[in-house]
Motif scaffolding. Structure first.
Motif, PDB file in Angstrom:
ATOM      1  N   GLN A  98    -108.843 -38.750  -1.113  1.00 63.22           N
ATOM      2  CA  GLN A  98    -109.928 -39.725  -1.243  1.00 63.22           C
ATOM      3  C   GLN A  98    -110.673 -39.940   0.073  1.00 63.22           C
ATOM      4  OE1 GLN A  98    -107.941 -43.006  -3.141  1.00 63.22           O
ATOM      5  NE2 GLN A  98    -107.903 -41.974  -5.119  1.00 63.22           N
ATOM      6  N   ILE A  99    -109.964 -39.903   1.190  1.00 62.04           N
ATOM      7  CA  ILE A  99    -110.624 -40.029   2.495  1.00 62.04           C
ATOM      8  C   ILE A  99    -111.650 -38.919   2.681  1.00 62.04           C
ATOM      9  CG2 ILE A  99    -110.243 -39.754   4.988  1.00 62.04           C
ATOM     10  CD1 ILE A  99    -107.619 -41.328   4.598  1.00 62.04           C
ATOM     11  N   LEU A 100    -111.325 -37.728   2.176  1.00 65.75           N
ATOM     12  CA  LEU A 100    -112.208 -36.571   2.334  1.00 65.75           C
ATOM     13  C   LEU A 100    -113.185 -36.404   1.179  1.00 65.75           C
ATOM     14  CD1 LEU A 100    -109.560 -34.196   3.858  1.00 65.75           C
ATOM     15  CD2 LEU A 100    -111.504 -35.244   5.018  1.00 65.75           C
ATOM     16  N   GLY A 101    -113.281 -37.416   0.321  1.00 64.11           N
ATOM     17  CA  GLY A 101    -114.301 -37.406  -0.721  1.00 64.11           C
ATOM     18  C   GLY A 101    -113.846 -36.863  -2.060  1.00 64.11           C
ATOM     19  N   GLY A 102    -112.595 -36.438  -2.169  1.00 63.57           N
ATOM     20  CA  GLY A 102    -112.072 -35.985  -3.448  1.00 63.57           C
ATOM     21  C   GLY A 102    -111.600 -37.164  -4.272  1.00 63.57           C
ATOM     22  N   GLN A 103    -111.165 -36.893  -5.481  1.00 66.37           N
ATOM     23  CA  GLN A 103    -110.709 -37.973  -6.351  1.00 66.37           C
ATOM     24  C   GLN A 103    -109.671 -37.461  -7.328  1.00 66.37           C
ATOM     25  OE1 GLN A 103    -113.932 -39.258  -8.906  1.00 66.37           O
ATOM     26  NE2 GLN A 103    -114.880 -37.260  -8.662  1.00 66.37           N
ATOM     27  N   VAL A 104    -108.932 -38.375  -7.897  1.00 67.41           N
ATOM     28  CA  VAL A 104    -107.986 -38.064  -8.950  1.00 67.41           C
ATOM     29  C   VAL A 104    -108.631 -38.501 -10.262  1.00 67.41           C
ATOM     30  CG1 VAL A 104    -105.718 -38.621  -9.906  1.00 67.41           C
ATOM     31  CG2 VAL A 104    -105.997 -38.344  -7.428  1.00 67.41           C
ATOM     32  N   LEU A 105    -108.618 -37.616 -11.246  1.00 68.85           N
ATOM     33  CA  LEU A 105    -109.141 -37.984 -12.561  1.00 68.85           C
ATOM     34  C   LEU A 105    -108.204 -39.014 -13.170  1.00 68.85           C
ATOM     35  CD1 LEU A 105    -110.334 -34.720 -14.346  1.00 68.85           C
ATOM     36  CD2 LEU A 105    -111.721 -36.584 -13.499  1.00 68.85           C
ATOM     37  N   GLU A 106    -108.764 -40.149 -13.501  1.00 66.51           N
ATOM     38  CA  GLU A 106    -107.969 -41.226 -14.090  1.00 66.51           C
ATOM     39  C   GLU A 106    -107.504 -40.822 -15.477  1.00 66.51           C
ATOM     40  OE1 GLU A 106    -106.958 -43.997 -12.570  1.00 66.51           O
ATOM     41  OE2 GLU A 106    -107.949 -43.279 -10.763  1.00 66.51           O
ATOM     42  N   ARG A 107    -106.251 -41.070 -15.748  1.00 67.15           N
ATOM     43  CA  ARG A 107    -105.673 -40.752 -17.046  1.00 67.15           C
ATOM     44  C   ARG A 107    -105.535 -42.046 -17.835  1.00 67.15           C
ATOM     45  NH1 ARG A 107    -101.769 -36.308 -18.655  1.00 67.15           N
ATOM     46  NH2 ARG A 107    -102.172 -35.516 -16.575  1.00 67.15           N
ATOM     47  N   GLN A 108    -106.324 -42.175 -18.893  1.00 69.04           N
ATOM     48  CA  GLN A 108    -106.211 -43.331 -19.767  1.00 69.04           C
ATOM     49  C   GLN A 108    -105.300 -42.973 -20.934  1.00 69.04           C
ATOM     50  OE1 GLN A 108    -110.174 -44.596 -20.760  1.00 69.04           O
ATOM     51  NE2 GLN A 108    -110.731 -44.924 -18.627  1.00 69.04           N
ATOM     52  N   GLU A 109    -104.809 -43.984 -21.630  1.00 75.86           N
ATOM     53  CA  GLU A 109    -103.875 -43.745 -22.726  1.00 75.86           C
ATOM     54  C   GLU A 109    -104.481 -42.791 -23.748  1.00 75.86           C
ATOM     55  OE1 GLU A 109    -101.439 -46.214 -26.119  1.00 75.86           O
ATOM     56  OE2 GLU A 109    -102.094 -47.260 -24.323  1.00 75.86           O
ATOM     57  N   GLY A 110    -103.726 -41.762 -24.075  1.00 75.65           N
ATOM     58  CA  GLY A 110    -104.173 -40.782 -25.050  1.00 75.65           C
ATOM     59  C   GLY A 110    -105.089 -39.711 -24.489  1.00 75.65           C
ATOM     60  N   ASP A 111    -105.384 -39.762 -23.195  1.00 74.99           N
ATOM     61  CA  ASP A 111    -106.285 -38.787 -22.583  1.00 74.99           C
ATOM     62  C   ASP A 111    -105.708 -37.384 -22.584  1.00 74.99           C
ATOM     63  OD1 ASP A 111    -108.636 -40.000 -21.933  1.00 74.99           O
ATOM     64  OD2 ASP A 111    -108.207 -40.235 -19.800  1.00 74.99           O
ATOM     65  N   THR A 112    -106.596 -36.451 -22.799  1.00 75.68           N
ATOM     66  CA  THR A 112    -106.319 -35.056 -22.516  1.00 75.68           C
ATOM     67  C   THR A 112    -107.220 -34.673 -21.353  1.00 75.68           C
ATOM     68  OG1 THR A 112    -108.062 -34.243 -23.979  1.00 75.68           O
ATOM     69  CG2 THR A 112    -105.854 -34.576 -24.950  1.00 75.68           C
ATOM     70  N   LEU A 113    -107.018 -33.511 -20.812  1.00 75.28           N
ATOM     71  CA  LEU A 113    -107.907 -33.058 -19.736  1.00 75.28           C
ATOM     72  C   LEU A 113    -109.351 -32.989 -20.232  1.00 75.28           C
ATOM     73  CD1 LEU A 113    -108.459 -31.996 -16.914  1.00 75.28           C
ATOM     74  CD2 LEU A 113    -107.659 -29.742 -17.670  1.00 75.28           C
TER      75      LEU A 113
END
Length: 197
Positions: free
Chosen positions: A45-60
């Motif tokens: 995150q410091i370098l501008g990347g992110q983690v895709l948030e996983r919500q209940e029931g999410d698939t990629l």
């Protein structure tokens, strides 16, 4: 007709010592994996990347649709995600520029730097895809995190077997002398990580 250059290179090749006869000295292990996933996410995150948030029931697929709702061309470089096009269908490196989202699996990440590693094995010999697509989504397992560059170099075989390898720590970024930071000016505009179970 042999040139001086050819003669010198021939002598060097003929007199090259056998690497097996001269093993490298032991290297101290530096770093630890305390809170490896949290360290990775913070650095990413410091370098501008992110983690895709996983919500209940999410698939990629649903997470990508939510994060990139306007994306039309979603290229998959993994067998377990469909996308709208397979990486093998991109005939030339230039065609990677038409891809909105590239989905690829990284064999490992480096916690200290928030970096992911990709080689020709993951990019299926279309190395430009990691740099010309608009957005890249990287599937990564927390089990495949290593503490730092020292442990990555010592423990990961990919460094020693790949012909091409790149460590990416967030999207492309550039800054001018006045300190104005612009992300995605050259290369991918966003880099997102999807944690694999």
């Amino acid at each position: 007709m042999s040139t001086s250059r050819d003669a010198i290179l021939t002598r060097l090749r003929d007199n090259r010592p056998d690497p097996k006869a001269h093993p490298l000295p032991p290297v101290a292990r530096l770093g630890d994996m305390d809170n490896g996933q949290a360290r990775f996410e913070n650095s990413l995150q410091i370098l501008g990347g992110q983690v895709l948030e996983r919500q209940e029931g999410d698939t990629l697929a649903t997470a990508i649709a939510r994060r990139f709702p306007d994306s039309k061309v979603i290229c998959s470089a993994v067998p377990d995600f469909e996308g709208t096009i397979r990486i093998e269908e991109l005939g030339t490196p230039q065609q990677a520029a038409s891809v909105d989202v590239l989905v690829v699996r990284s064999p490992f990440g480096i916690a200290e730097m928030g970096s992911i590693y990709l080689s020709e094995a993951q990019l299926q010999d279309l190395n430009s895809a990691a740099h010309l697509t608009q957005h890249i989504v990287v599937i990564l397992s927390a089990k495949n995190l290593t503490a730092n560059m020292h442990t990555a170099y010592m423990d990961r075989p990919e460094f020693h077997t790949a012909n091409y390898g790149v460590l990416m720590s967030g999207p492309s970024a550039t800054a001018d002398i006045q300190g104005v930071l612009i992300r995605g000016a050259q290369g991918v505009r966003t880099l997102s990580v999807w944690w694999e179970d």
